[in-house]
Design a protein around this motif. Structure first.
Motif, PDB file in Angstrom:
ATOM      1  N   MET A 148       0.843  -1.199   0.000  1.00 47.07           N
ATOM      2  CA  MET A 148       0.000   0.000   0.000  1.00 47.07           C
ATOM      3  C   MET A 148       0.882   1.255   0.000  1.00 47.07           C
ATOM      4  SD  MET A 148      -2.763   1.307   2.855  1.00 47.07           S
ATOM      5  CE  MET A 148      -3.456  -0.322   3.075  1.00 47.07           C
ATOM      6  N   LYS A 149       0.684   2.108  -1.020  1.00 53.35           N
ATOM      7  CA  LYS A 149       1.457   3.345  -1.099  1.00 53.35           C
ATOM      8  C   LYS A 149       0.664   4.542  -0.577  1.00 53.35           C
ATOM      9  CE  LYS A 149       4.332   1.960  -5.036  1.00 53.35           C
ATOM     10  NZ  LYS A 149       4.719   2.284  -6.437  1.00 53.35           N
ATOM     11  N   SER A 150      -0.635   4.539  -0.864  1.00 53.98           N
ATOM     12  CA  SER A 150      -1.444   5.684  -0.447  1.00 53.98           C
ATOM     13  C   SER A 150      -2.862   5.243  -0.130  1.00 53.98           C
ATOM     14  CB  SER A 150      -1.468   6.756  -1.539  1.00 53.98           C
ATOM     15  OG  SER A 150      -2.181   6.301  -2.666  1.00 53.98           O
ATOM     16  N   ILE A 151      -3.535   6.092   0.626  1.00 58.12           N
ATOM     17  CA  ILE A 151      -4.938   5.846   0.948  1.00 58.12           C
ATOM     18  C   ILE A 151      -5.650   7.189   0.974  1.00 58.12           C
ATOM     19  CG2 ILE A 151      -4.377   5.829   3.427  1.00 58.12           C
ATOM     20  CD1 ILE A 151      -6.764   3.972   3.838  1.00 58.12           C
ATOM     21  N   THR A 152      -6.778   7.266   0.307  1.00 57.30           N
ATOM     22  CA  THR A 152      -7.628   8.454   0.349  1.00 57.30           C
ATOM     23  C   THR A 152      -8.807   8.135   1.253  1.00 57.30           C
ATOM     24  OG1 THR A 152      -6.991   9.124  -1.888  1.00 57.30           O
ATOM     25  CG2 THR A 152      -9.021  10.055  -1.008  1.00 57.30           C
ATOM     26  N   LEU A 153      -9.076   9.018   2.199  1.00 52.92           N
ATOM     27  CA  LEU A 153     -10.127   8.683   3.163  1.00 52.92           C
ATOM     28  C   LEU A 153     -10.977   9.891   3.526  1.00 52.92           C
ATOM     29  CD1 LEU A 153      -8.852   9.773   6.128  1.00 52.92           C
ATOM     30  CD2 LEU A 153      -7.436   7.773   5.791  1.00 52.92           C
ATOM     31  N   ASP A 154     -12.152   9.589   4.049  1.00 55.11           N
ATOM     32  CA  ASP A 154     -13.084  10.614   4.513  1.00 55.11           C
ATOM     33  C   ASP A 154     -13.929  10.000   5.623  1.00 55.11           C
ATOM     34  OD1 ASP A 154     -14.422  13.353   3.888  1.00 55.11           O
ATOM     35  OD2 ASP A 154     -16.101  11.946   4.026  1.00 55.11           O
ATOM     36  N   ILE A 155     -14.174  10.770   6.678  1.00 50.84           N
ATOM     37  CA  ILE A 155     -14.968  10.269   7.791  1.00 50.84           C
ATOM     38  C   ILE A 155     -16.174  11.162   8.028  1.00 50.84           C
ATOM     39  CG2 ILE A 155     -13.026   9.144   8.965  1.00 50.84           C
ATOM     40  CD1 ILE A 155     -12.887  11.523  10.873  1.00 50.84           C
ATOM     41  N   GLU A 156     -17.209  10.562   8.609  1.00 52.97           N
ATOM     42  CA  GLU A 156     -18.358  11.305   9.124  1.00 52.97           C
ATOM     43  C   GLU A 156     -18.415  11.035  10.618  1.00 52.97           C
ATOM     44  OE1 GLU A 156     -19.652  13.341   7.180  1.00 52.97           O
ATOM     45  OE2 GLU A 156     -19.057  12.535   5.236  1.00 52.97           O
ATOM     46  N   THR A 157     -18.675  12.068  11.398  1.00 48.20           N
ATOM     47  CA  THR A 157     -18.548  11.962  12.848  1.00 48.20           C
ATOM     48  C   THR A 157     -19.748  12.587  13.565  1.00 48.20           C
ATOM     49  OG1 THR A 157     -17.362  14.059  12.937  1.00 48.20           O
ATOM     50  CG2 THR A 157     -16.035  12.062  12.716  1.00 48.20           C
ATOM     51  N   TYR A 158     -19.851  12.280  14.845  1.00 48.19           N
ATOM     52  CA  TYR A 158     -20.854  12.910  15.717  1.00 48.19           C
ATOM     53  C   TYR A 158     -20.156  13.450  16.958  1.00 48.19           C
ATOM     54  CZ  TYR A 158     -24.551  13.756  19.049  1.00 48.19           C
ATOM     55  OH  TYR A 158     -25.368  14.361  19.960  1.00 48.19           O
ATOM     56  N   SER A 159     -20.598  14.628  17.399  1.00 50.63           N
ATOM     57  CA  SER A 159     -20.167  15.183  18.675  1.00 50.63           C
ATOM     58  C   SER A 159     -21.197  16.233  19.082  1.00 50.63           C
ATOM     59  CB  SER A 159     -18.786  15.828  18.572  1.00 50.63           C
ATOM     60  OG  SER A 159     -18.449  16.504  19.778  1.00 50.63           O
TER      61      SER A 159
ATOM     62  N   ILE B 159     -16.887   8.185  15.557  1.00 46.65           N
ATOM     63  CA  ILE B 159     -16.813   8.120  14.100  1.00 46.65           C
ATOM     64  C   ILE B 159     -17.970   7.260  13.634  1.00 46.65           C
ATOM     65  CG2 ILE B 159     -15.474   7.346  12.109  1.00 46.65           C
ATOM     66  CD1 ILE B 159     -12.941   7.983  13.651  1.00 46.65           C
ATOM     67  N   LEU B 160     -18.798   7.796  12.738  1.00 45.50           N
ATOM     68  CA  LEU B 160     -19.972   7.085  12.248  1.00 45.50           C
ATOM     69  C   LEU B 160     -19.642   6.242  11.022  1.00 45.50           C
ATOM     70  CD1 LEU B 160     -22.497  10.099  12.376  1.00 45.50           C
ATOM     71  CD2 LEU B 160     -21.980   8.442  14.191  1.00 45.50           C
ATOM     72  N   LEU B 161     -18.911   6.875  10.089  1.00 51.37           N
ATOM     73  CA  LEU B 161     -18.582   6.223   8.822  1.00 51.37           C
ATOM     74  C   LEU B 161     -17.142   6.529   8.437  1.00 51.37           C
ATOM     75  CD1 LEU B 161     -21.751   7.283   6.770  1.00 51.37           C
ATOM     76  CD2 LEU B 161     -21.313   4.987   7.658  1.00 51.37           C
ATOM     77  N   LEU B 162     -16.507   5.575   7.791  1.00 50.09           N
ATOM     78  CA  LEU B 162     -15.185   5.788   7.207  1.00 50.09           C
ATOM     79  C   LEU B 162     -15.189   5.191   5.820  1.00 50.09           C
ATOM     80  CD1 LEU B 162     -12.081   6.338   7.134  1.00 50.09           C
ATOM     81  CD2 LEU B 162     -11.790   4.094   8.185  1.00 50.09           C
ATOM     82  N   SER B 163     -14.945   6.026   4.816  1.00 50.10           N
ATOM     83  CA  SER B 163     -14.782   5.532   3.449  1.00 50.10           C
ATOM     84  C   SER B 163     -13.338   5.738   3.030  1.00 50.10           C
ATOM     85  CB  SER B 163     -15.717   6.269   2.483  1.00 50.10           C
ATOM     86  OG  SER B 163     -17.049   5.842   2.648  1.00 50.10           O
ATOM     87  N   TYR B 164     -12.816   4.784   2.274  1.00 46.86           N
ATOM     88  CA  TYR B 164     -11.404   4.850   1.902  1.00 46.86           C
ATOM     89  C   TYR B 164     -11.163   4.149   0.579  1.00 46.86           C
ATOM     90  CZ  TYR B 164     -11.261  -0.003   3.541  1.00 46.86           C
ATOM     91  OH  TYR B 164     -11.500  -1.354   3.701  1.00 46.86           O
ATOM     92  N   SER B 165     -10.073   4.546  -0.052  1.00 45.77           N
ATOM     93  CA  SER B 165      -9.612   3.895  -1.273  1.00 45.77           C
ATOM     94  C   SER B 165      -8.113   3.659  -1.149  1.00 45.77           C
ATOM     95  CB  SER B 165      -9.907   4.770  -2.494  1.00 45.77           C
ATOM     96  OG  SER B 165      -9.183   4.311  -3.625  1.00 45.77           O
TER      97      SER B 165
ATOM     98  N   PHE C 149     -26.673   8.681   3.285  1.00 45.77           N
ATOM     99  CA  PHE C 149     -25.516   9.260   3.974  1.00 45.77           C
ATOM    100  C   PHE C 149     -24.259   8.435   3.705  1.00 45.77           C
ATOM    101  CE2 PHE C 149     -23.598  10.636   8.275  1.00 45.77           C
ATOM    102  CZ  PHE C 149     -23.130  11.820   7.733  1.00 45.77           C
ATOM    103  N   LYS C 150     -24.406   7.130   3.680  1.00 45.29           N
ATOM    104  CA  LYS C 150     -23.265   6.256   3.363  1.00 45.29           C
ATOM    105  C   LYS C 150     -22.793   6.507   1.922  1.00 45.29           C
ATOM    106  CE  LYS C 150     -23.616   1.890   4.689  1.00 45.29           C
ATOM    107  NZ  LYS C 150     -24.247   0.561   4.988  1.00 45.29           N
ATOM    108  N   ALA C 151     -23.742   6.683   1.034  1.00 49.61           N
ATOM    109  CA  ALA C 151     -23.382   6.971  -0.361  1.00 49.61           C
ATOM    110  C   ALA C 151     -22.676   8.320  -0.459  1.00 49.61           C
ATOM    111  CB  ALA C 151     -24.639   6.959  -1.226  1.00 49.61           C
ATOM    112  N   TYR C 152     -23.126   9.278   0.346  1.00 53.00           N
ATOM    113  CA  TYR C 152     -22.503  10.609   0.373  1.00 53.00           C
ATOM    114  C   TYR C 152     -21.059  10.512   0.849  1.00 53.00           C
ATOM    115  CZ  TYR C 152     -21.338  15.167   2.438  1.00 53.00           C
ATOM    116  OH  TYR C 152     -20.711  16.320   2.799  1.00 53.00           O
ATOM    117  N   ASN C 153     -20.812   9.732   1.886  1.00 49.95           N
ATOM    118  CA  ASN C 153     -19.460   9.548   2.420  1.00 49.95           C
ATOM    119  C   ASN C 153     -18.552   8.923   1.359  1.00 49.95           C
ATOM    120  OD1 ASN C 153     -17.843   7.317   4.675  1.00 49.95           O
ATOM    121  ND2 ASN C 153     -17.421   9.502   4.529  1.00 49.95           N
ATOM    122  N   LYS C 154     -19.064   7.929   0.671  1.00 50.62           N
ATOM    123  CA  LYS C 154     -18.297   7.275  -0.397  1.00 50.62           C
ATOM    124  C   LYS C 154     -18.049   8.246  -1.554  1.00 50.62           C
ATOM    125  CE  LYS C 154     -18.589   3.369  -3.640  1.00 50.62           C
ATOM    126  NZ  LYS C 154     -19.432   2.221  -4.107  1.00 50.62           N
TER     127      LYS C 154
END
Length: 653
Positions: A1-12, A32-38, A176-181
């Motif tokens: 693995m050389k790189s990872i692109t990620l995005d999270i959705e959270t609650y606080s 953390i509610l959702l984590l999407s990554y490539s 929301f999951k689709a939005y995170n992705k």
């Protein structure tokens, strides 16, 4: 693995805009509610943590591995949130004082910084639109974030709950999951579009330093803050009561009500801004002037910084995340967040420590007895709320007249460089050149120094009478008829600088027209991929998108480019030589500060304000000044100097 692109959705339950991500993520109910990554630009995967799915071990390992490049848009958010989540999940014994609490910023590449480096919008949605990527942010995103990521108001219809969970609307959750992705896919599309213009590696080294300073934070004297807020509330209520008694207004804090009251007294006003109110006070009858003076006291805005401090400190009383790397994307300068250290009021109280002690003790009676204006005292003390940790002091080091020095160096204005080299006062030297006489501060022809200073501050980037007025020339006692002759005198005294403005103007026009690179004064001007690059001596570039030469309102030629303008929209911006010079000079001043901070990265830098750094240390101020005064190899011939001092709390000496 050389790189990872990620995005999270959270609650606080904490308000992210008011508290900042460090306080937001420290909240006990943060999750953390959702984590999407490539991985390596492959297929995007989504982990639904809210429904019990676990982040794969290889992803957790990659996040912690500085050799794996982590891409995220506004990566500070992801890195800080994941730091708290990992520690809470795997290392609950760790505290904020642990030097390894936050994930190592090495290896984190912020795509927002990448966009800013190229003068693109600093939002994922706007950057995607400008770059015309196929993957655009889903419009439902803001509503979904409001629904799942923030507390909700309890009502009868929602059963009195204070938070929306996935089971409360399964359809929304799937969207929301689709939005995170989709966000990760948008980020990867932006990366692909920007791949031909990568950020230089040394910029990521600077980003690491910035993140370390943000993680370290600065200690806030919360006892001072709490008592300042209590004193302000009492004083404010007292002032409002006095205003109410004088005006009979129901709400004397209301701008519209005060305007209407003034109108009824024969004063038609467009604004109740400080400048306008001060002007009215000069000619207003005593009754009106008294109300206006009270209005000024009530509207003191600096107290908001105390409120920002209270909301923005972690459990260890340190305020973190106060600096935004590449916040000014035209020059690459830093911008501030929440407390906004860049616009603190100067402290002029001679007995600063005594006034501070009274506020910290909550001694309102003594403050009212000793000072004409308690709000003014609170405003001047805001800096002093920043304190070093126990057993240390602040070392404050500040470049001296850095922009004037850089401008003189670039333009080759020798008399100015000689002035700096000899340690003489630039304002006196400027006045001497303008008025053809010897000017000495507090001495021979000393009254001319102020005129030299006004001209120096206003005219360096092509400013004329309007700039002089904006700098407060009239308020400082200069007459309207003096301003144009002062501008002319300054320009006559600085012919190399004036020539330099128009050399830059001609070079940029020639590069746009001929599309051939030109090197000049250690800079390289080139046009590539419909972007104008101004290569700075440091190796960094300023970028102007889709430059053109167009006819201006006066029938002459001007240079335009696409960028975020005064309307905060993506639009065509008009510029010319002196304005480009301003960008260049401020960018180089920024590079000099960063170079100094990198040389001193073994010292605990807790903050930096404009051209000044604040170190929590026991070293001597002279050491920091010598380090700041060191000229980098790329700036040979530049005359640098820095002043410094030590203090028990942050202040202007």
């Amino acid at each position: 693995m050389k790189s990872i692109t990620l995005d999270i959705e959270t609650y606080s339950s904490m308000d992210l805009k008011k508290s900042g991500v460090y306080v937001y993520a420290e909240s006990p109910d943060f999750e953390i509610l959702l984590l999407s990554y490539s991985i390596d630009n492959g297929q995007v995967e989504t982990v639904d943590l809210s429904n019990g799915e676990a982040i794969p071990h290889e992803i957790i390992a990659a996040i912690q591995n500085p050799k794996v490049i982590k891409h995220a848009f506004n990566a500070n958010f992801e890195r800080v949130c994941l730091s708290f989540w990992i520690n809470r999940t795997f290392f609950p014994e760790k505290t904020l004082s642990d030097v390894t609490f936050f994930l190592n910023p090495t290896g984190w590449h912020c795509d927002m910084v990448w966009a800013a480096y190229l003068s693109l919008p600093m939002s994922l949605e706007m950057a995607g639109k400008v770059l015309k990527v196929e993957q655009q942010k889903m419009k439902e995103g803001k509503d979904l974030i409001r629904y799942f990521c923030t507390p909700c108001k309890p009502t009868k219809s929602n059963g009195g709950r204070t938070r929306n969970l996935p089971e409360h609307d399964l359809n929304k959750w799937e969207i929301f999951k689709a939005y995170n992705k989709w966000d990760v896919e948008t980020e990867m599309a932006i990366q692909k579009r920007l791949s031909k213009v990568p950020v230089p590696d040394f910029i990521w080294d600077e980003y690491v330093l910035d993140q370390q300073i943000n993680d370290r934070g600065v200690l806030i004297d919360m006892e001072l803050v709490e008592n300042a807020l209590k004193i302000d509330e009492h004083t404010r209520n007292k002032l409002l009561t006095e205003m109410s008694n004088l005006t009979m207004l129901e709400n004397p804090n209301s701008v519209s009500q005060v305007k209407n009251w003034l109108t009824s007294k024969g004063f038609q006003v467009e604004s109740l801004g400080k400048k306008e109110v001060l002007e009215m006070i000069k000619t207003a009858p005593e009754e009106i002037a008294k109300v206006l003076k009270l209005r000024l006291q009530v509207s003191k805005s600096s107290i908001k910084k105390y409120e920002a401090m209270k909301l923005g400190v972690n459990s260890d009383d340190r305020a973190r995340g106060l600096f935004k790397f590449y916040g000014a994307n035209r020059t690459g300068r830093f911008s501030g967040a929440r407390i906004q250290l860049q616009n603190l009021k100067r402290n002029d109280i001679p007995d600063l420590a005594e006034a501070r002690a009274l506020v910290k003790a909550g001694n309102l009676e003594a403050l009212e007895l000793l000072y004409d204006s308690v709000p003014d005292v609170l405003s001047e003390l805001i800096r002093t709320a920043l304190i070093p940790r126990s057993g240390q002091k602040f070392v404050v080091a500040d470049f001296s007249a850095i922009e004037a020095r850089v401008l003189s160096w670039l333009a080759g204005e020798k008399w100015r460089m000689d002035t700096f080299a000899s340690g003489r006062d630039i304002y006196c030297a400027t006045a001497s050149k303008m008025f053809h006489c010897n000017v000495v501060k507090h001495g021979e022809n000393g009254e001319l120094r102020q005129k030299g200073k006004q001209a120096e501050l206003a005219c360096g980037y092509g400013g004329s009478v309007g700039a002089m007025k904006a700098m407060g020339a009239l308020e400082m006692g200069l007459q309207e008829e003096e301003l144009k002759p002062l501008v002319d005198a300054w320009r006559k005294a600085n012919p190399k600088i004036v020539e330099f403005w128009w050399q830059i103007d001609r070079i940029i026009k020639q590069v746009i027209t001929d599309r051939k690179p030109i090197s000049f004064r250690g800079m390289k001007f080139r046009l590539e991929m419909n972007m104008l690059f101004i290569g700075l001596p440091s190796g960094r570039s300023l970028v102007y998108i889709k430059p053109r030469i167009e006819e201006n309102d006066f029938g002459g030629e001007s240079i335009t480019y696409m960028g975020i303008g005064g309307t905060k929209k993506w639009e065509r911006i008009e510029s010319y030589g002196p304005k480009f010079v301003e960008n260049i000079v401020q960018a180089i001043a920024r590079d000099l500060l960063v170079a100094a901070m990198l040389r001193m990265d073994d010292e605990p830098i807790v903050a930096h304000v404009h051209d000044e750094m604040i170190i929590e240390s026991d070293q001597q101020a002279e050491t920091a000044c010598l380090e700041m005064g060191t000229v980098p190899d790329w700036a040979k011939g530049l005359v640098l100097n820095a002043d410094g001092y030590k203090c028990k709390f942050y202040q202007k000496e």
